[in-house]
Design a protein around this motif. Structure first.
Motif, mmCIF file in Angstrom:
data_model
loop_
_atom_site.group_PDB
_atom_site.id
_atom_site.type_symbol
_atom_site.label_atom_id
_atom_site.label_comp_id
_atom_site.label_asym_id
_atom_site.label_seq_id
_atom_site.Cartn_x
_atom_site.Cartn_y
_atom_site.Cartn_z
ATOM 1 N N LEU A 1 47.595 61.686 55.860
ATOM 2 C CA LEU A 1 46.598 60.935 56.604
ATOM 3 C C LEU A 1 45.754 60.191 55.577
ATOM 4 O O LEU A 1 45.124 60.822 54.724
ATOM 5 N N HIS A 2 45.786 58.861 55.611
ATOM 6 C CA HIS A 2 45.025 58.074 54.629
ATOM 7 C C HIS A 2 43.831 57.403 55.294
ATOM 8 O O HIS A 2 43.979 56.804 56.362
ATOM 9 N N PHE A 3 42.693 57.498 54.655
ATOM 10 C CA PHE A 3 41.539 56.715 55.098
ATOM 11 C C PHE A 3 41.333 55.616 54.070
ATOM 12 O O PHE A 3 40.996 55.898 52.917
ATOM 13 N N ILE A 4 41.566 54.390 54.479
ATOM 14 C CA ILE A 4 41.562 53.268 53.554
ATOM 15 C C ILE A 4 40.324 52.423 53.819
ATOM 16 O O ILE A 4 40.102 51.956 54.931
ATOM 17 N N LYS A 5 39.532 52.236 52.777
ATOM 18 C CA LYS A 5 38.245 51.566 52.942
ATOM 19 C C LYS A 5 38.404 50.053 53.095
ATOM 20 O O LYS A 5 39.049 49.412 52.282
ATOM 21 N N PHE A 6 37.830 49.523 54.156
ATOM 22 C CA PHE A 6 37.753 48.080 54.351
ATOM 23 C C PHE A 6 36.293 47.676 54.371
ATOM 24 O O PHE A 6 35.515 48.224 55.131
ATOM 25 N N GLU A 7 35.960 46.713 53.530
ATOM 26 C CA GLU A 7 34.567 46.281 53.484
ATOM 27 C C GLU A 7 34.297 45.314 54.625
ATOM 28 O O GLU A 7 33.183 45.158 55.060
ATOM 29 N N ASN A 8 35.350 44.690 55.103
ATOM 30 C CA ASN A 8 35.209 43.652 56.104
ATOM 31 C C ASN A 8 36.030 44.018 57.341
ATOM 32 O O ASN A 8 37.236 44.219 57.261
ATOM 33 N N ALA A 9 35.348 44.092 58.493
ATOM 34 C CA ALA A 9 36.013 44.569 59.701
ATOM 35 C C ALA A 9 37.103 43.611 60.165
ATOM 36 O O ALA A 9 38.139 44.046 60.684
ATOM 37 N N ASP A 10 36.896 42.319 59.970
ATOM 38 C CA ASP A 10 37.928 41.358 60.383
ATOM 39 C C ASP A 10 39.197 41.536 59.552
ATOM 40 O O ASP A 10 40.304 41.402 60.071
ATOM 41 N N ALA A 11 39.012 41.854 58.279
ATOM 42 C CA ALA A 11 40.176 42.102 57.427
ATOM 43 C C ALA A 11 40.919 43.343 57.912
ATOM 44 O O ALA A 11 42.144 43.404 57.888
ATOM 45 N N MET B 1 28.548 32.348 36.191
ATOM 46 C CA MET B 1 28.121 32.178 37.578
ATOM 47 C C MET B 1 29.168 32.737 38.543
ATOM 48 O O MET B 1 28.827 33.333 39.564
ATOM 49 N N VAL B 2 30.418 32.515 38.203
ATOM 50 C CA VAL B 2 31.481 32.957 39.109
ATOM 51 C C VAL B 2 31.487 34.479 39.209
ATOM 52 O O VAL B 2 31.662 35.045 40.281
ATOM 53 N N VAL B 3 31.242 35.150 38.076
ATOM 54 C CA VAL B 3 31.210 36.620 38.100
ATOM 55 C C VAL B 3 30.204 37.094 39.138
ATOM 56 O O VAL B 3 30.488 37.943 39.969
ATOM 57 N N SER B 4 29.009 36.479 39.108
ATOM 58 C CA SER B 4 28.007 36.944 40.058
ATOM 59 C C SER B 4 28.258 36.393 41.458
ATOM 60 O O SER B 4 27.730 36.896 42.436
ATOM 61 N N GLY B 5 29.090 35.373 41.541
ATOM 62 C CA GLY B 5 29.348 34.786 42.848
ATOM 63 C C GLY B 5 30.518 35.407 43.583
ATOM 64 O O GLY B 5 30.933 34.925 44.623
ATOM 65 N N THR B 6 31.067 36.501 43.030
ATOM 66 C CA THR B 6 32.247 37.083 43.668
ATOM 67 C C THR B 6 31.892 38.011 44.808
ATOM 68 O O THR B 6 32.789 38.585 45.411
ATOM 69 N N VAL B 7 30.597 38.164 45.086
ATOM 70 C CA VAL B 7 30.200 39.112 46.126
ATOM 71 C C VAL B 7 30.958 38.867 47.426
ATOM 72 O O VAL B 7 31.539 39.788 48.002
ATOM 73 N N THR B 8 31.007 37.601 47.862
ATOM 74 C CA THR B 8 31.651 37.348 49.152
ATOM 75 C C THR B 8 33.155 37.580 49.099
ATOM 76 O O THR B 8 33.710 38.229 49.981
ATOM 77 N N VAL B 9 33.798 37.067 48.068
ATOM 78 C CA VAL B 9 35.256 37.219 48.001
ATOM 79 C C VAL B 9 35.614 38.702 47.913
ATOM 80 O O VAL B 9 36.506 39.188 48.613
ATOM 81 N N GLU B 10 34.900 39.433 47.073
ATOM 82 C CA GLU B 10 35.214 40.855 46.917
ATOM 83 C C GLU B 10 34.931 41.630 48.194
ATOM 84 O O GLU B 10 35.600 42.615 48.496
ATOM 85 N N THR B 11 33.939 41.172 48.964
ATOM 86 C CA THR B 11 33.628 41.875 50.198
ATOM 87 C C THR B 11 34.692 41.615 51.253
ATOM 88 O O THR B 11 35.102 42.530 51.966
ATOM 89 N N VAL B 12 35.156 40.384 51.348
ATOM 90 C CA VAL B 12 36.194 40.084 52.334
ATOM 91 C C VAL B 12 37.453 40.898 52.035
ATOM 92 O O VAL B 12 38.055 41.488 52.926
ATOM 93 N N PHE B 13 37.829 40.957 50.765
ATOM 94 C CA PHE B 13 39.106 41.600 50.418
ATOM 95 C C PHE B 13 38.930 43.020 49.890
ATOM 96 O O PHE B 13 39.884 43.604 49.373
ATOM 97 N N SER B 14 37.735 43.589 50.032
ATOM 98 C CA SER B 14 37.457 44.936 49.528
ATOM 99 C C SER B 14 37.952 45.098 48.093
ATOM 100 O O SER B 14 38.505 46.133 47.731
ATOM 101 N N TRP B 15 37.784 44.083 47.285
ATOM 102 C CA TRP B 15 38.217 44.132 45.892
ATOM 103 C C TRP B 15 37.210 44.980 45.112
ATOM 104 O O TRP B 15 36.022 44.672 45.102
#
Lengths: 604, 346
Positions: free
Chosen positions: A232-242, B281-295
């Motif tokens: 059972l894996h719980f995989i973290k998603f920061e974004n609900a749409d993703a 600047m890009v390093v600090s600007g990655t908040v949105t991209v990293e949040t969308v892709f949970s990077w």
């Protein structure tokens, strides 16, 4: 020349990158083929603070604790009534102060040690004696006098007052031989697999990558029988749409906490099943009744007019919950009554026709007139000291509900001569202003448990904030009649009599309206029915699958045998990616070659 | 392009040292470097102070957030405040924080109860990988398109490319990211840097990361390449009127050669500086991209810390991000001096 070299180098870097990215796109195919263990992958959109069950306070963390460690008793899947866990039977003494639990025979921890009454006694004693260990579950042991294990199979708990919620202690029982070695409950080692990996629940914690993954494996020796799949894996998603997108693509098998739009979009998705369940939360509109702390000193800056119960009732009558449920929740909710949602029907309170605040602006107007708030020249009412009835409405700017419901409330209250200014701010600011009494009206809401004790306790005088600030009271309600009813239900062990008292306490709360319940949100979940089936709802047939009080939802799931056809072999998509990548490669490579040749030609 | 022009102008201290002719043994370059280094250190000190003050002004009481939804006794609250050092006077807290920084100790995260330095260390390389790859590709793409657009100014190629670049530049990153996620229909993973089950084989591991890198990298690339392209285009346009190009053409060199060997190298200067300036600047600007892709990078860590608010974590991330911008600025200024002989003393 220099630039040509630079560019050639850049081109080759680009080519390497493109190659990597393209070949990379084949990887899931490769792993999918090796993926022989049957895995249920759950998207987690919430954070995990700790896995240590003594300090894990976020909902997701508590949920993982419920899978890893068995409870003394837990709410059943069918109707949330108490059923056996570590304890197979229990009884209360005549004076209702001593509870004796008989521990199940033959249960073992995942390292082979037997599960005994000493483990349970250790767990409770640890919470009672070490403040750090009380962080997550301290409230459950507040009324405990003494916990002992006279022998391996008997656990005795003595309480200070009779306590009805003794068969609903939401506390994971941990192995003494592991946790007695821990000196500091805040030591990061308590989140490591070597400590939290020893469990006796249906799933065991096998790997933890903070904010990435919690990997649990099926407990083959689980006393109810091993789960029907391996991991059972719980995989973290920061974004609900993703996360929703990942469910569509088959990257995960389960998603919860969906928005209406997300839920609707998944309804007709092939291979996906949706679950619209009766929820455990209520939404409310707080009306600052004159916030006070435990010493009785006034705190915050609520509007004085709201201390008048008639004003609060008039507000309740000026609001139409049906419109909010239909329009703002899009019908994915239930009409309000008391604090306990209808999912727990035994304890749910529904006001009778003559007690209910029905939407009636005229009656609200009449009540405000009667209370002595006369309309000023601009139509806004004024109190006896000349202060206008002008309230702030605090809500989370991040929340769709607050944004839309506030528009309705502003216009409804304007009709009865109350001016409302919207104050939509960050989550942290909402928490801070509401818990310190710096609000007039505010949106709030709480989750409830099958046992109503916790949510009712939050409304007692005892829950008022200490002088220093933080509060467990959510509406600053303090009422003698309510406290008496609360105390009676807490001590009543007869379920029927207790239910009556629970409803009476809610009726008193409803009558005094320190907050007005606006509705109960449905829980919206979705899963890959082409991969898994048999998810168990709690309560049966109408409840939610994830975030239950128990582990039934995922424990009962079974893999669909035919599944996996999709993941074996190259998908069309992968071929497409491969083709596109190869094309880019050829193009880039070709350009480089052509350039090189032309630069040779051009050499002077 | 204010960034470029300010970087292109030699520092004020620079001319002064030149005029004095330099003390024997201390060349103007050393003076220049020392001045720049001093400036960067002063800025860093300011960052440290700001980082401390700023996060104490944002709403939200960390202790209240941590104990939310739990009945807590005054004793417990007091103990928690003491453990977090919040009971001390502001000045003492600041002193602790600065002394800790000097020792390389960024404190302990409130929420996760782990050393902040360790958490940042774990998240640093994923961000560098993401930003580095995206920047490298964006530079290559931007320069290439910029040169071609300028050379054929006013052509359809120029207009289309400038239009596309400007559009992408103004698109919100998270929206573009989500769009890409939906459009690629599961060709690439939706989240993270690695698969839940990490393959054993090291080659497969690298490929796994590369596969996860595609979407966040493309999103970032699409947004940042525009400025490289536009700067390259405009600086090449400036060069194109220059006499030396006429001379080169008059020598009978092919157009292609005039562009590559004569015009482009000269037009490259502002762009190279921009690359360094923007990297920070890009390093600090990655908040949105990293949040969308949970990077799992610094941008995401910032987002997580803000939700607390987890003061030590916020401060730590702030100091590291601001520090990286300062370092990159410094490098850009030094590099410019190396690249452009006109900036060096005559």
């Amino acid at each position: 020349m220099r630039w040509t070299r630079v560019r050639r180098r850049l081109a080759s870097v680009g080519a390497v990158a493109v190659t990597l990215l393209t070949v990379g796109s084949l990887v899931p195919v490769a792993t999918a083929q090796e993926d022989s263990p049957r895995v249920l992958r759950v998207a987690l959109v919430q954070e995990i603070d700790h896995l240590n069950p003594f300090t894990a306070s976020f909902a997701s963390s508590a949920m993982i604790g419920r899978f890893a460690w068995e409870f003394l008793t837990l709410p059943s899947a069918e109707d949330a009534t108490p059923t056996g866990g570590v304890a197979e039977s229990w009884e209360a003494s005549e004076d209702k102060l001593t509870w004796t639990f008989t521990i199940r025979e033959g249960m073992t921890w995942s390292d082979g040690e037997p599960v005994t009454a000493e483990d349970a006694a250790f767990t409770f004693n640890k919470i009672m004696s070490d403040p750090k260990a009380a962080e997550a579950n301290g409230s459950y042991v507040e009324n405990f006098e003494e916990v002992t294990a006279p022998d391996e199979r008997t656990l005795v708990i003595k309480t200070k007052q009779p306590q009805a919620s003794m068969t609903a202690l939401d506390v994971p029982i941990v192995p003494e031989h592991v946790w007695s070695q821990i000196e500091d409950m805040h030591d990061p080692v308590t989140d490591s697999v070597e400590v939290v990996g020893v469990g006796d629940g249906p799933f065991l914690i096998a790997e933890y990558r903070p904010n990435e993954l919690v990997r649990m494996t099926a407990n083959e020796d689980y006393w109810r029988g091993a789960p029907a799949y391996d991991e059972l894996h719980f995989i973290k998603f920061e974004n609900a749409d993703a996360a929703v997108n990942a469910l569509r693509n088959g990257e995960v098998d389960f998603v919860n906490r969906l928005t209406r739009a997300q839920f609707d979009s998944l309804k007709n998705e092939p291979g996906v099943e949706t679950n619209q369940a009766s929820g455990r939360r209520y939404r409310e509109l707080l009306m600052n009744p004159g916030a006070r702390n435990a010493d009785g000193d006034e705190i915050g800056d609520g509007h004085p007019a709201l201390r008048d119960v008639r004003v609060r009732r008039a507000i309740a009558m000026a609001i139409d919950p049906k419109v909010l449920v239909d329009k703002v929740l899009g019908g994915y909710g239930e009409l309000p009554g008391g604090l306990v949602p209808p999912i727990y029907e035994d304890f749910h309170y529904q006001p009778s026709e003559d007690e209910r605040y029905t939407f009636d602006p005229e009656a609200a107007n009449a009540l405000l007139d009667e209370a002595g708030y006369e309309r000023g020249p601009d139509g806004i009412r004024v109190d006896s000291e000349g202060r206008r009835l002008e309230f702030r409405l605090t809500g989370r700017a991040s929340e769709d509900y607050a944004q839309r419901a506030s528009d309705y409330i502003v216009s409804w209250l304007k009709d009865v001569g109350i001016a409302v200014t919207k104050n939509l701010v960050s989550d942290n600011e909402v928490d801070e202003t509401t818990s310190s009494g710096h609000y007039d009206l505010a949106f709030s809401g709480w989750g409830t448990n099958p046992d109503p004790d916790y949510i009712l306790a939050k409304q007692t005088c005892a829950a008022l904030p200490a002088a220093s600030g933080s509060s467990s009271s959510n509406a600053f309600f303090c009422d003698e009649t309510y406290d008496e009813l609360y105390a009676k239900q807490a001590a009543e062990l007869d379920p029927k009599k207790r239910a009556t008292l629970v409803k009476q306490a809610q009726a008193r709360y409803y009558e005094m309206v320190p907050s007005f319940v606006l509705g109960y949100d449905n829980v919206l979940e979705a899963y890959r029915s082409d991969r898994f089936t048999g998810f168990v709802q709690q309560p049966e047939g109408e409840g939610q699958i994830m975030e239950q009080t128990g582990y039934w939802g995922f424990y009962g799931a079974e893999p669909v045998e035919a599944a996996g056809g999709e993941s074996s072999g190259l998908s069309t998509g992968a071929w497409l990616a491969l083709g596109a990548g190869a094309l880019v490669l050829v193009a880039v490579g070709g350009t480089v070659v052509v350039r090189r040749r032309s630069s040779i030609d051009d050499r002077e | 392009m204010t960034l470029t022009s300010s970087a292109a102008a030699p520092g004020p201290g620079h001319k002064g040292t030149d005029r004095r002719g330099g003390v024997a043994g201390v060349g103007p370059t050393v003076r220049f470097v020392a001045a720049k280094l001093g400036g960067a250190l002063a800025s860093f000190a300011l960052v440290v102070v700001l980082g401390f003050l700023l996060f104490r002004m944002i709403p939200g009481d960390p202790v209240a957030t941590m104990t939310r939804d739990r009945p807590t006794s005054p004793e417990q609250l007091a103990a928690l405040r003491e453990r977090l050092g919040l009971d001390k006077p502001m000045a003492e807290q600041f002193l602790d924080y600065v002394l800790g920084l000097l020792r390389g100790d960024l404190g302990t995260s409130y929420m996760y109860n782990r050393p902040v330095a360790q958490m940042i260390g774990e998240r640093f390389w994923p961000t560098v990988l993401l930003v580095g790859t995206a920047t490298a590709l964006a530079v290559a793409l931007g320069l290439w398109l910029g040169v071609r657009a300028a050379w054929r100014r006013g052509s359809a190629f120029d207009r289309v490319n400038t239009g596309v670049a400007l559009t992408l530049w103004s698109v919100p990153q998270f929206w573009l990211g989500l769009l890409l996620l939906i459009a690629t229909q599961g060709l690439f993973p939706s989240r993270g840097m690695r698969s839940p089950v990490i393959p054993d084989d090291p080659v497969a591991q690298v490929l796994d990361v590369a596969h996860h890198l595609v979407l966040p990298c493309v999103t970032l690339l699409a947004v940042i390449y525009a400025q490289y392209m536009l700067v390259m285009r405009s600086s090449l346009l400036e060069e194109m009127g220059a006499d030396y190009l006429t001379t080169a053409r008059a020598k009978g060199l092919r157009d292609d050669l005039v562009r590559r060997r004569h015009a482009v190298p000269n037009a490259l200067l502002p762009t190279v500086t921009l690359v360094f300036l923007q990297f920070g600047m890009v390093v600090s600007g990655t908040v949105t991209v990293e949040t969308v892709f949970s990077w799992p990078g610094l941008g995401l860590l910032t987002y997580e810390a803000l939700r607390g608010p987890d003061l030590p974590l916020l401060q730590g991330v702030f100091v590291v991000l601001a520090g990286s911008v300062l370092v990159m600025n410094l490098l850009a200024e030094l590099l410019y001096r190396v690249l452009d002989p006109r900036v060096r003393e005559s």
